[in-house]
Structures are given as C-alpha cells and as structure tokens.
Design an enzyme around this catalytic site. Sequence first.
Site, PDB file in Angstrom:
ATOM      1  CG  ASN A 172      -0.393  -0.120   2.503  1.00 49.45           C
ATOM      2  OD1 ASN A 172       0.741  -0.589   2.634  1.00 49.45           O
ATOM      3  ND2 ASN A 172      -1.111   0.295   3.520  1.00 49.45           N
TER       4      ASN A 172
ATOM      5  CD  GLU B  72       1.742  -0.045  10.453  1.00 50.20           C
ATOM      6  OE1 GLU B  72       0.535  -0.389  10.406  1.00 50.20           O
ATOM      7  OE2 GLU B  72       2.316   0.591   9.551  1.00 50.20           O
TER       8      GLU B  72
ATOM      9  N   GLY C  34       2.164  -5.406   7.397  1.00 49.46           N
ATOM     10  CA  GLY C  34       1.244  -6.190   6.579  1.00 49.46           C
ATOM     11  C   GLY C  34       0.075  -6.675   7.406  1.00 49.46           C
TER      12      GLY C  34
ATOM     13  CB  CYS D 292      -2.074   0.179   8.609  1.00 45.68           C
ATOM     14  SG  CYS D 292      -1.023  -0.654   7.442  1.00 45.68           S
TER      15      CYS D 292
ATOM     16  N   GLY E 297       1.778 -11.333   9.748  1.00 49.15           N
ATOM     17  CA  GLY E 297       2.608 -10.863  10.867  1.00 49.15           C
ATOM     18  C   GLY E 297       2.810 -11.969  11.901  1.00 49.15           C
TER      19      GLY E 297
HETATM   20  P1  ADP Z   1      -1.665  -8.973   2.003  1.00 55.13           P
HETATM   21  O1  ADP Z   1      -2.290 -10.189   2.618  1.00 55.13           O
HETATM   22  O2  ADP Z   1      -2.453  -7.754   2.260  1.00 55.13           O
HETATM   23  O3  ADP Z   1      -1.213  -9.116   0.597  1.00 55.13           O
HETATM   24  P2  ADP Z   1       0.676  -9.595   3.538  1.00 55.13           P
HETATM   25  O4  ADP Z   1       0.687  -9.199   4.952  1.00 55.13           O
HETATM   26  O5  ADP Z   1       0.474 -11.047   3.235  1.00 55.13           O
HETATM   27  O6  ADP Z   1      -0.356  -8.682   2.810  1.00 55.13           O
HETATM   28  O7  ADP Z   1       2.018  -9.132   2.820  1.00 55.13           O
HETATM   29  C1  ADP Z   1       2.911  -8.158   3.304  1.00 55.13           C
HETATM   30  C2  ADP Z   1       4.321  -8.570   2.927  1.00 55.13           C
HETATM   31  O8  ADP Z   1       4.606  -9.822   3.550  1.00 55.13           O
HETATM   32  C3  ADP Z   1       4.567  -8.787   1.443  1.00 55.13           C
HETATM   33  O9  ADP Z   1       5.882  -8.357   1.115  1.00 55.13           O
HETATM   34  C4  ADP Z   1       4.461 -10.292   1.302  1.00 55.13           C
HETATM   35  O10 ADP Z   1       5.172 -10.805   0.190  1.00 55.13           O
HETATM   36  C5  ADP Z   1       5.091 -10.752   2.592  1.00 55.13           C
HETATM   37  N1  ADP Z   1       4.721 -12.102   3.026  1.00 55.13           N
HETATM   38  C6  ADP Z   1       3.594 -12.801   2.738  1.00 55.13           C
HETATM   39  N2  ADP Z   1       3.618 -14.018   3.334  1.00 55.13           N
HETATM   40  C7  ADP Z   1       4.790 -14.101   4.016  1.00 55.13           C
HETATM   41  C8  ADP Z   1       5.400 -15.095   4.854  1.00 55.13           C
HETATM   42  N3  ADP Z   1       4.818 -16.258   5.092  1.00 55.13           N
HETATM   43  N4  ADP Z   1       6.595 -14.805   5.409  1.00 55.13           N
HETATM   44  C9  ADP Z   1       7.198 -13.621   5.187  1.00 55.13           C
HETATM   45  N5  ADP Z   1       6.688 -12.658   4.415  1.00 55.13           N
HETATM   46  C10 ADP Z   1       5.496 -12.876   3.827  1.00 55.13           C
END
Ligand code: ADP
Length: 496
Positions: A168, A266, A244, A300, A249
């Site tokens: 975002n 966050e 995220g 957020c 998280g």
């Molecule tokens: P959304 O669900 O809104 O797409 P996420 O919280 O899943 O947002 O994504 C935020 C960030 O976390 C992105 O850079 C995504 O690639 C990363 N991400 C997603 N899944 C994982 C994971 N299992 N471990 C670490 N990073 C992740």
Amino acid sequence: MSSNLESLARQVAESGRIEGLSDKHFIDGRFIARGNESLECYDPGTGKPFAQFAAGGKAEIEEAVEAAKVAFAKVWSKVVPAERGRILQKTAALIREKADYLTVVESLDSGKTLSEAKGDIANAARTFEYYAGAADKLQGDSFPISGDLLAYTVPEPMGVTAHIIPWNYPLAMLARGVAPALAAGCTIVAKPAEQTPMTALLMAGILQEAGLPDGVFNVVTGTGEEAGAPLAAHKDVAHITFTGSVETGGKVMQAAARNITQVTLELGGKSPAVVLADCDMENAINNVAGSIYKNAGQICSAGSRLVIERSIHDEFVDKLSRRAAQLRLGHGLRDPDVGPVNSQEQLGKVKGYLEDAKARGVETRAGGAVTADPETGLGWFVEPTIFDNLDSKDRLVQEEVFGPVLAVQVIDSLDEAIEVANDTEYGLVAGVFTKDSAKARRLAGALDAGQIFVNQWFSVGIEVPFGGNKKSGIGREKGMEGLRAYCKIKAVGERF
Ligand code: ADP
C-alpha cells in the site's frame, strides 16, 4: 503538479509502459539475474501487466543475507555516524531530484493517484533527511554508581536487518525502516511486496549513487511464501521489520521466534474517528472523508469507523454521503480523487464484504459496489462506500476491509464512545473531533491506540512515533523511537 510530472504521467498512461525498470535482484551492489522465473507487475488502473520482475527464493535470500552480513562486519559498522548521515542526506537529495519519475512508477505500480504518490515520494525523502540528522545523535547514558566505578551504555547496531514491505505504501514504508536502520549502522535485506516491487529496486540504484557501500542494502523480489518466509526464518537476521496483515505478521513472528529474532510489526487497524456534537462539522467531514478514501482506503491507519453522537448523526452522514458520491474515480496517473485498489485479489476481498453487506440488508448510504474506470471500463475499483447504523459486533465494525468502506456507529455519551471505539481487536490510531479540549484530552487518554489525532487525521510527521496496540502490532517506528529499534544497548561497568 509540475508540467514535467504531468507530461510523464500522460505519456505513461497512454502507452502503458515505462522505461528504466529492473527485472533483477540487487545483491552486493549489483543488479543480478538468477535462474528463476519472472512474475508480472500489474497496473491496477487497467488490470494489465506493464513489467516483469524476478521471482526470488531461498537461494537469493541466502546470497543477500550473506552479502549484508559481510558488509556489516567489514564495512558499515566501521563507518562513522556522521558519514552515515551524509550518505542518507545525499539519498534524500537524490530522491527529490528523481521525484517525478519515482512518482509515476509508484502510481503505476500501486494504482495510487499521482498526488498521493507524489506525497509518498516527498515523505520518503523527508524520512531519509530526518534520520540523516539523527545518525550522529545516537547517544548512550552514564550512571551514578560509586566513586571508582563507571557504568555507561553504548547503542550498537543490531546487524543484518530484514524489511518485509507491504504494497500500500511501497517506497514510503521501505524508507521508514531502511533509513533508521542505516542510520543506526545496520545492513539490510529488503523484500518488497510482489504487487509493488519497482520502487525498492529504484532505491537500490539511488542508495548506491549516494555512496552506500556494496552489500549494505540488498533487495530480493518475489512472493511472500518463496522469498519472504526464508528471510523471516534466517538465523543471521538480527531484526525483522514487517508491515502487513495480522495473519502474515503472526507467521513472521513465529519464524522469528525460532531464532529469538527481534521484530517490529505494524499490522492492521480498524481505527475509529470519534465525532462529537460540538465539532467543527466541515473540518470533521473533510478529515473523515480523507481518512477513509485516501489511497482507496488501503491504509493501516485509515479511519474506517465513524463513531458519532446521535444528535448530529443524520446531518453529518447525509453530508458525508454526498461527498462520497461526488468523488471522481479513475486511473491513478490521471490524478482523480480516488484510484483503484491494488490488486484483483484485494478487489475480490472487498467485493466479498460488499456482497455480504447487501445480502444482510445493511443500510448503505453511499457506494456499495465494485466498479471500473469510468473512462476506459477497465481496472479494479470500489465505489466510496458508507454503511450506517452498525452494531459493535458487526463484521464491518470488527474486521479490516482495507478498501474505501466506512462503518458508522452511533453513540449517546462520551462513556459509550470510549467503549465502542475500543471494542475491536485493533489499536493502531484513533481520531477525536470536538471543540471541547477537556473532552478531547479525556478521549485521548482513554482510547487504546498508538497514535491519537485531535481535529485532524494523519498530519503528524516522521518525527512522531507510530505503531499499534493489541493486534495492530509490536514496537514503534518513526521518530527517535524508530531509530532505537535498530540498536542493541550495551552496558559497561568499569573500574581501574
Ligand atoms: P496482504 O495479505 O495484504 O497481501 P501480507 O501481509 O500477506 O499482505 O504481505 C505483506 C508482505 O509480507 C509482502 O511483502 C508479502 O510478500 C510478505 N509475506 C507474505 N507471506 C509471508 C510469509 N509467510 N513470510 C514472510 N513474508 C510474507
């Protein structure tokens, strides 16, 4: 808006293409291709791909963490704070110099309006500038123990830090973690979101041009599962900064727990704007509308709940609904009032909430449907929406929609306002609109959130700590608090 920016935006909007983007990772000071597949970057305003990027995985993460580890030990931890500050200052200047291009790339990649992207780039520059000035002001303490014993503390850099970035605010969020980490003397592996990887790669070039030594800042692009998860689980990472969803998280925190790695998280929000009967109505309407429709509600800290006193409810929601209906939707590069949501997946999520609300007969005062760019019939858009008279238990009140969707709750007293406003699992920010300073102070004290806005929304800068309570996160970013997150305190007690 400068004529340069406008003409670049027009040209890119017409062609659907932009030059100068990388489809490689940035590791140890070089843009490198590795054998894996590519992923597509989509323009949310049309739903069409405009570029490709590398799908990195465990091997690239290993390589990047190793580069960051060596650069930390051999180079960056030895660079004096004032020099680190100079490099960050140069970085801020370069971001400003390249602001038009960065703005257009950010708008195309994320869907956000040109004005919002312009604000994000200015924000990123300001963040580097702020931490440039802070780099040589990280001080320790000394302690009164006894005559011949001196005890003092030294803030030392954590080491290799991981930065997992959401879609975002791609560049602004990257800057928020990377600038203080660099100022503190840490090295970095950044993993931008797979929806919006482009400005992180551009930042790699900018930091290098500013004089950052090789290996200090690395970017691996790819999905969360393939690239994010191995980064979060890496044993040589000393700190993880993640922004995220709550769900992801939690996964990051679990991976970190296995190595006892420190985290700053966050996460989501369902932030209430508490509007009292004695508010300046025009100001409150402007702020509430801005807080939920900016960035198509994908913030957020969006004001996604309106908690309003009954005596002004009808007039306020009538006016706000008219405002919502007047907002112009369109492709971000044409700088409308509201751009598209970021991805087809996000559109699907928001649509699910809208259809469920319709099926349940929720009172809809504005919007309520997904739509397309009125000019082209393309893209991933949601009408600015208001759902009225909701019960505290309603899922539209409890769950983060992450779209331009406002949930209205009516209250009859200050006590009820506090109870209703605090009754979610989140605690990121909260707003208060009243002319009565005693009421404002009372609410500011009682609302369970990391940041409180009084008679305004969002208008605090990089100087002010930001972060969430409850499920909204752990730790604080921005300000000097944000810098301390990248330091470990060493205490020394000496006697000669
Ligand atoms: P959304 O669900 O809104 O797409 P996420 O919280 O899943 O947002 O994504 C935020 C960030 O976390 C992105 O850079 C995504 O690639 C990363 N991400 C997603 N899944 C994982 C994971 N299992 N471990 C670490 N990073 C992740």
